[in-house]
Design an enzyme around this catalytic site. Structure first.
Site, PDB file in Angstrom:
ATOM      1  N   ASN A 164       0.828  -1.206   0.000  1.00 25.43           N
ATOM      2  CA  ASN A 164       0.000   0.000   0.000  1.00 25.43           C
ATOM      3  C   ASN A 164       0.866   1.261   0.000  1.00 25.43           C
ATOM      4  O   ASN A 164       0.970   1.982   0.992  1.00 25.43           O
ATOM      5  CB  ASN A 164      -0.948  -0.029   1.209  1.00 25.43           C
ATOM      6  N   TYR A 171       2.103   7.801   5.871  1.00 27.58           N
ATOM      7  CA  TYR A 171       2.493   7.578   7.262  1.00 27.58           C
ATOM      8  C   TYR A 171       3.925   8.046   7.519  1.00 27.58           C
ATOM      9  O   TYR A 171       4.231   8.565   8.589  1.00 27.58           O
ATOM     10  CB  TYR A 171       2.321   6.106   7.636  1.00 27.58           C
TER      11      TYR A 171
END
Lengths: 209, 206
Positions: A164, A171
């Site tokens: 992903n 993040y």
């Protein structure tokens, strides 16, 4: 949902949710705003369960395993909105044609570190594809982080699938670090049963309590 | 611990723990057994906190990061033995020289899967090195798995360090599967603060 709310004295909550969602008046501040990038974040309530399940399904599709979602309204109701909630949900909403539209959610709960203390764990974070890039994901994370601070959490954690890439980049951009040494292990229901019926009873010398 | 117990009506629990640990009578069945492979597993109580912290330290040493353990008795007391416990602990004990000796522990809590429902998460599992190979680890896991079933958990999960070969072999031997696609991410306290003071405020449009 209606019976659950009424039997637990949540009748007012349920009526308010049902009556306001259709008119859009549940988004009081939103009605004053016209800009398409404005959104609000609020704690989910029992009447939001169908919306939450829908968003859970959308995230599972993104993760390429839509058939794995078997959670029911009843489970979310009992486990999330009873006396001892096992989780909490923030919903992100925008104003669309005078109605509140849920465009994202954060699903979290408290866990614990034997080294540090309380930890906030973010199980699901999702924003509808058509509403990404507006800061809603960061907003949801920020709401969770504020709550983590309020609850004196020493860590804020989540997991991401290794393919992903957009999520991983996101993040990393906000200062979180991957814990590359840790491999998660799982027993599903079948494996729990097999373990209890097989190896456990065969190998231990424990005295029954 | 004494004041905490008394203020919450746990006076009896505290007295029982303190008075029996020194005589070994807290292990009623154990006193009848002489074999060295017998052990019992029980739920931990507030007076066990020093023991739990000791075992936490031993596990942190094994994981090569003993300096990282900063948890306090007070945190464990408030978070684990109050009205809404955030975790539970099973202790494994053997009888040694007429006393109960804690030789291992399992530290777990409930989490949640948005796909399945309730999950049991095992945060720490540890048995003192000198007492391994007797089935105590399996026993602790089994106690947790029974509780998982009782609580209608759909999954039972934990994590292992990728260099911890004995543990990996153990976990594979009992039917659990690694979830190789998932990478865990973490913000420590410093990162949470930096995030709240920085990017969060500048990127949102509330």
């Amino acid at each position: 949902i209606r019976d659950f709310c009424l039997s637990r004295g949540l009748g007012d909550v349920y009526k308010r949710q049902v009556s306001t969602q259709s008119t859009g008046s549940h988004c009081p501040r939103m009605s004053q705003l016209g800009e398409s990038n404005k959104y609000q974040i609020r704690k989910a309530e029992p009447a939001d369960i169908p919306t939450i399940i829908d968003l859970i399904h959308r995230l599972a599709e993104y993760e390429k395993q839509p058939e794995e979602v078997v959670i029911t309204n009843q489970q979310l109701l009992e486990d999330g909105f009873g006396e001892k909630p096992l989780f909490h949900v923030y919903l992100a909403e925008i104003l669309s044609a005078d109605k509140c539209l849920s465009v994202g959610f954060a699903f979290y709960f408290l866990t614990y570190s034997t080294w540090k203390g309380r930890v906030m764990y973010l199980e699901d974070l999702f924003v509808l594809p058509e509403h990404r890039g507006k800061g809603i994901g960061v907003g949801l994370l920020g709401k969770c982080a504020e709550e983590a601070k309020r609850l004196n959490c020493k860590r804020f954690e989540w997991a991401v699938l290794d393919w992903n890439t957009p999520a991983i980049k996101f993040y990393q951009s906000i200062g979180s670090k991957p814990l590359n040494e840790w491999i998660k292990y799982r027993m599903d229901e079948q494996a729990i049963n097999a373990f209890l019926e097989g190896k456990y009873s065969g190998k231990t010398n424990t005295e029954k309590q």
